[in-house]
Design an enzyme around this catalytic site. Structure first.
Site, PDB file in Angstrom:
ATOM      1  N   GLY A  33       0.903  -1.380  -0.007  1.00 15.98           N
ATOM      2  CA  GLY A  33       0.035   0.135  -0.127  1.00 15.98           C
ATOM      3  C   GLY A  33       0.675   1.261   0.098  1.00 15.98           C
ATOM      4  N   LEU A  34       2.335   1.074  -0.284  1.00 16.01           N
ATOM      5  CA  LEU A  34       2.936   2.392  -0.214  1.00 16.01           C
ATOM      6  C   LEU A  34       3.268   2.968  -1.832  1.00 16.01           C
ATOM      7  CD1 LEU A  34       5.633   1.628   2.437  1.00 16.01           C
ATOM      8  CD2 LEU A  34       3.405   2.481   2.674  1.00 16.01           C
ATOM      9  N   GLY A  35       2.427   2.262  -2.784  1.00 14.94           N
ATOM     10  CA  GLY A  35       2.617   2.769  -4.102  1.00 14.94           C
ATOM     11  C   GLY A  35       3.853   2.621  -4.937  1.00 14.94           C
TER      12      GLY A  35
ATOM     13  N   ALA B 240       5.432   4.289  -7.937  1.00 13.21           N
ATOM     14  CA  ALA B 240       6.897   4.974  -8.129  1.00 13.21           C
ATOM     15  C   ALA B 240       7.869   4.505  -9.101  1.00 13.21           C
ATOM     16  CB  ALA B 240       7.585   5.051  -6.578  1.00 13.21           C
TER      17      ALA B 240
ATOM     18  N   ASP C 129      -1.957   7.184  -6.438  1.00 11.64           N
ATOM     19  CA  ASP C 129      -0.618   6.778  -6.065  1.00 11.64           C
ATOM     20  C   ASP C 129       0.555   7.423  -7.016  1.00 11.64           C
ATOM     21  OD1 ASP C 129      -2.014   4.868  -4.422  1.00 11.64           O
ATOM     22  OD2 ASP C 129      -0.709   3.414  -5.096  1.00 11.64           O
TER      23      ASP C 129
HETATM   24  O1  PMV Z   1      -3.491  -0.002  -3.145  1.00 12.52           O
HETATM   25  P1  PMV Z   1      -3.262   0.670  -1.900  1.00 12.52           P
HETATM   26  O2  PMV Z   1      -3.056  -0.195  -0.706  1.00 12.52           O
HETATM   27  O3  PMV Z   1      -2.539   1.945  -1.762  1.00 12.52           O
HETATM   28  O4  PMV Z   1      -5.073   1.436  -1.529  1.00 12.52           O
HETATM   29  C1  PMV Z   1      -5.880   1.710  -2.439  1.00 12.52           C
HETATM   30  C2  PMV Z   1      -6.792   2.532  -1.560  1.00 12.52           C
HETATM   31  C3  PMV Z   1      -8.305   2.259  -1.958  1.00 12.52           C
HETATM   32  O5  PMV Z   1      -8.982   3.213  -1.508  1.00 12.52           O
HETATM   33  C4  PMV Z   1      -8.534   0.986  -1.117  1.00 12.52           C
HETATM   34  C5  PMV Z   1      -8.311   1.683  -3.545  1.00 12.52           C
HETATM   35  C6  PMV Z   1      -8.319   2.811  -4.410  1.00 12.52           C
HETATM   36  O6  PMV Z   1      -8.334   2.371  -5.814  1.00 12.52           O
HETATM   37  O7  PMV Z   1      -8.541   4.016  -4.207  1.00 12.52           O
END
Ligand code: PMV
Length: 338
Positions: free
Chosen positions: A102-104, A108, A152
């Site tokens: 979940g840190l993109g 990146a 991201d």
């Molecule tokens: O992919 P992550 O872990 O950075 O999280 C995505 C964030 C959500 O809101 C769950 C999904 C989205 O597409 O925005």
């Protein structure tokens, strides 16, 4: 503007090279709610991905033959975006992000690759970060079968603090709009930036549970929960209100209020069933030394984040509780040539 290929790039043993770095990101507020058009607030973090390209005689990645089908983000950028037909490249990737956490990290990677190729082809040109954010988003969409939010890639490209929403959010500076045809239809986002006060005397400490975070599964799980129990929509509305409150507190530099909003956001995410025993354990472990803490990103596994004035204490608490810490400032710089 006339751009001179390779004119200003370093040459090592007669071969042109270029290196670019793009940061990862951390969602402070609004994950999951953003899927339903509510705003999300994300900041760029100090850690990220570095891509080095060296002109060579053969295509390689990390010293192995480069097979484009195994690297959809990179091949999309080289082939579909830049129609690259120059010399073969030796590609090296260095990342200090936890992957699938979940840190993109894939955003990146896409942004660093986009910047490196842009500079290789046009050494005189300034990086166009908005263009890179769009290129990165398209690469993510291609690699993720048409489902990707621009959060991201925009945060990694532009740096600082970014708000992504279904509509323009007041108190922010609108930068660009983004849209994508997904398997569920057309989706549109407004990308805005927020100026953070210079004197923010606090740090983010991320804590990785060590468990991969499958974003698609988590988003699908929330959709099922809302379908089975429509009363859960009130948690989404609550997250949206917390996001606006957290954003206002952040802009005003009121860190106590930001922390309180993070704690409340975590409670709402628990009610949406996206937290886990491991995430809750890390959040609980850091609270005595933090202004606030919550899971960040899709949940299930992945990371939590704490806002704190005592980053070392929080990092230790995360380690003792079985997680892996990563300390960052709030709102690092975006993609750049290094
Ligand atoms: O992919 P992550 O872990 O950075 O999280 C995505 C964030 C959500 O809101 C769950 C999904 C989205 O597409 O925005």
């Amino acid at each position: 503007m006339i751009c001179i290929p390779n004119a200003n790039l370093p040459v090592v043993l007669g071969l042109t090279m270029v290196k670019a770095f793009a940061p990862g990101k951390c969602i402070l507020f609004g994950e999951h709610a953003v899927v339903y058009g509510h705003p999300a607030v994300a900041v760029a973090i100090d850690s990220g991905v570095e891509v080095e390209l060296i002109e060579s005689d053969a295509w390689t990645i990390e010293g192995m033959p480069f097979q484009s089908e195994k690297h959809p983000h990179l091949s999309h950028i080289l082939e579909d975006v830049f129609n690259y037909d120059g010399k073969p490249l030796e590609i090296s990737i260095n990342s200090d992000l936890f992957s699938a956490a979940g840190l993109g990290s894939s955003a990146a990677l896409s942004n660093a690759m986009g910047a490196a190729v842009q500079k290789l082809l046009d050494s005189d040109c300034e990086l166009d970060v908005i263009e890179l954010a769009k290129i990165g988003h398209a690469a993510e969409a291609k690699a993720q079968l048409g489902r990707a939010s621009p959060t991201d890639t925009a945060t990694s490209a532009m740096g600082g603090c970014i708000v992504v929403s279904g509509q323009k959010v007041s108190g922010t500076r609108h930068v660009f709009d983004s849209s994508l045809v997904t398997p569920e239809g057309m989706r549109k986002w407004s990308i805005c930036e927020v100026e953070l006060p210079d004197n923010l005397d606090a740090w983010l400490v991320l804590g990785f549970t060590g468990i991969g975070s499958p974003t698609g599964d988590m988003v699908a799980g929330v959709a099922k929960l809302l379908n089975d129990d429509p009363s859960k929509h009130k948690e989404m509305d609550a997250i949206s209100k917390i996001t606006y409150a957290g954003l206002a507190a952040l802009g005003a530099g009121n860190l106590e209020a930001v922390g309180m909003a993070m704690n409340t956001c975590h409670e709402k995410l628990q009610l949406l069933e996206v937290s886990s025993r491991e995430l809750d354990a890390l959040v609980e472990a850091v609270l005595p030394h933090s202004l606030g803490a919550k899971l960040t990103g899709a949940g299930g596994g992945g990371c939590m984040v704490a806002l704190t004035e005592q980053p070392q204490r929080v990092a230790e608490a995360i380690e003792v509780a079985g997680g892996t810490p990563l300390i960052s400032r709030l709102g690092a710089k975006g993609v750049r040539i290094v």
